[in-house]
Design an enzyme around this catalytic site. Structure first.
Site, short mmCIF file in Angstrom:
data_model
loop_
_atom_site.label_atom_id
_atom_site.label_comp_id
_atom_site.label_asym_id
_atom_site.label_seq_id
_atom_site.Cartn_x
_atom_site.Cartn_y
_atom_site.Cartn_z
N ARG A 229 36.03 60.04 43.08
CA ARG A 229 36.08 59.49 41.71
C ARG A 229 37.42 59.80 41.04
NH1 ARG A 229 34.35 62.02 37.48
NH2 ARG A 229 32.71 63.15 38.55
N ASP B 193 45.28 40.03 30.02
CA ASP B 193 44.43 39.79 31.18
C ASP B 193 45.15 38.74 32.03
OD1 ASP B 193 42.56 38.78 33.01
OD2 ASP B 193 40.86 39.16 31.67
N TYR C 56 37.29 35.18 28.52
CA TYR C 56 36.14 35.19 29.42
C TYR C 56 34.92 35.65 28.59
CZ TYR C 56 32.95 36.79 33.07
OH TYR C 56 31.85 37.01 33.85
N LYS D 168 39.02 37.83 41.81
CA LYS D 168 39.48 36.44 41.84
C LYS D 168 40.63 36.25 42.85
CE LYS D 168 36.60 35.93 38.40
NZ LYS D 168 35.60 36.96 38.48
N1 LCS Z 1 38.77 38.45 33.13
C1 LCS Z 1 38.72 37.14 33.44
C2 LCS Z 1 39.80 36.23 32.94
C3 LCS Z 1 37.66 36.64 34.18
O1 LCS Z 1 37.63 35.34 34.46
C4 LCS Z 1 36.64 37.53 34.61
C5 LCS Z 1 35.47 37.06 35.40
C6 LCS Z 1 36.73 38.89 34.27
C7 LCS Z 1 37.82 39.31 33.54
C8 LCS Z 1 35.68 39.90 34.67
O2 LCS Z 1 35.84 40.25 36.00
P1 LCS Z 1 34.64 40.80 36.94
O3 LCS Z 1 34.03 41.96 36.24
O4 LCS Z 1 33.67 39.68 37.10
O5 LCS Z 1 35.37 41.19 38.18
N2 LCS Z 1 35.30 35.67 35.38
C9 LCS Z 1 34.29 35.00 35.81
C10 LCS Z 1 34.13 33.61 35.58
O6 LCS Z 1 34.92 32.90 34.94
N3 LCS Z 1 33.03 33.19 36.14
O7 LCS Z 1 32.33 34.22 36.71
C11 LCS Z 1 33.10 35.45 36.57
#
Ligand code: LCS
Length: 398
Positions: A62, A187, A115, A212
């Site tokens: 951790r 972001d 998001y 992503k």
């Molecule tokens: N920031 C952006 C711009 C995102 O599109 C997402 C997830 C996150 C943060 C969060 O990331 P995660 O915790 O899921 O790794 N975007 C998603 C979307 O547009 N559709 O499903 C997940």
């Protein structure tokens, strides 16, 4: 410890080499998965010295792990940051950022299109800790300054925004933040550091959903925070280690593996995306298309100036609004109907009823997330197959 690469190497070369160890155990060219929760100390004195920070060395996963560290160093190099912190998910990166940089009675200014869950955290969760936020259209720089308060500590933006593809001028937003003693966090999920490096343009912190483009294969979650200076790193590292939203070594290894093809995937996907955006712009069942590479994008020139490519995300409106969107989503055969983005396979979704459904309709519409809006994450398939699939599905709309 990781091999230090000359910072003059191109980002494509760094993406391939940045994650390797400088002292391989057997000459391995892929970082081993150090699947261990704890690390033995050679002596009681060495254990104490590691805890006090007098001696380097791992203690407990951790608090740090060589495989996770290799990924952190890769992201720090690609973003031209000083250090990076890997997190369990993208949301863990975002919440760790807020909980580290904001305290009770602090204020935050953020983009009014984000998001969905990020916006829900800002609007519904942070107030429970006494933190307030003002959401404005940061793509219009002149909207930011009036929203600032004496206790504003952070400006938080997505550029391009999910899902409306609006672009915020990073240099301009950083200048405003710094004039008011605040920090700028970006972001950078939609671009990856291959296409945009906000720290080079004045931002103080970058967050990513590694789920992503960086991982790229829709098979693992992960997040990252990249910082510009040591002081920020220490604040964030403390909160991340204590609150515990850290990354697992196996997760880190999968993402390191995906990252080695980031440049190839990004090039192919963005080439497909621009061609599809042009095709959709001419399609009779499509009412409008928003992609930074189209000259019709209101911030096409800004996109050219601050991005190294236009990326592979786009959104568009369809005839017959929500009903037209439903028909399109139900009729695609090759493109997968799913949320998430940035994988080698193309994904299509309807933000108003899926990723952004938790945001009240009135707010959603003010931010441009209309019922007719369909979001497409363009993958690496053959362009003509993608075009044919969209064409047959769109033509089912009466
Ligand atoms: N920031 C952006 C711009 C995102 O599109 C997402 C997830 C996150 C943060 C969060 O990331 P995660 O915790 O899921 O790794 N975007 C998603 C979307 O547009 N559709 O499903 C997940």
């Amino acid at each position: 410890m990781k091999r230090k690469l000359p910072p003059t190497l191109s980002k494509a070369t760094q993406a391939i080499h940045a994650g390797q160890l400088d002292r391989p155990v057997y000459g391995e060219v892929s970082v081993p998965i150090f699947q261990t929760s704890t690390f033995a100390f050679p002596s009681a004195e060495a254990g104490a010295a590691r805890f006090s920070g007098e001696e380097p060395g791992y203690i407990y996963t951790r608090m740090g792990n060589p495989t996770v560290h290799a990924l952190e160093e890769s992201l720090a190099a690609l973003e031209n940051g000083s250090a990076a912190l890997a997190t369990a998910t993208g949301m863990a990166a975002i919440t760790t950022l807020f909980l580290s940089l904001l305290s009770h009675q602090d204020h935050l200014v953020a983009s009014d299109c984000l998001y969905g869950p990020t916006e829900v955290v800002i609007e519904s969760e942070l107030p429970r800790f006494g933190m307030a936020a003002t959401l404005v259209d940061t793509s219009n720089l002149s909207a930011i300054e009036p929203a600032l308060r004496p206790n504003t500590r952070l400006i938080y933006i997505e550029t391009p925004t999910n899902p409306t593809m609006k672009i915020t001028d990073i240099r301009g937003a950083a200048a405003i933040a710094h004039r008011h003693g605040a920090l700028l966090a970006v972001d950078n999920t939609f671009c990856s550091p291959y296409l945009q490096r906000p720290l080079e343009q004045g931002a103080d912190v970058v967050v990513h959903s590694l789920t992503k483009y960086l991982n790229g294969h829709s098979d693992v979650l992960g997040g990252m925070i990249v910082v510009k200076n040591e002081e920020l790193y220490r604040r964030l590292k403390r909160v991340l280690t204590l609150f515990g939203a850290t990354m697992d070594p196996h997760q880190a290894w999968l993402i390191l593996r995906g990252m080695r093809t980031l440049p190839l995937r990004m090039e192919k996907a963005q080439e497909n995306a621009l061609k599809l955006a042009e095709f959709l712009s001419r399609h009779p069942k499509v009412t409008w298309v928003r992609h930074p590479g189209l000259p019709t994008h209101p911030q096409h020139d800004l996109a050219k100036a601050q991005m190294d490519g236009f990326g592979a995300m786009l959104c568009f409106g369809v005839q017959k609004g929500l009903e037209g969107g439903r028909i399109l989503l139900n009729q695609v055969r090759l493109i997968t109907m799913a949320v998430s983005l940035g994988g080698v396979e193309s994904l299509i979704e309807h933000p108003a009823s899926m990723t952004h459904a938790a945001i009240p309709r009135e707010k959603r519409e003010r931010a441009g997330i209309l019922d007719e809006l369909v979001r497409l994450s363009v993958g690496c398939e053959d362009f003509s197959d993608l075009r044919a699939d969209l064409d047959q599905a769109l033509n089912k709309i009466p």
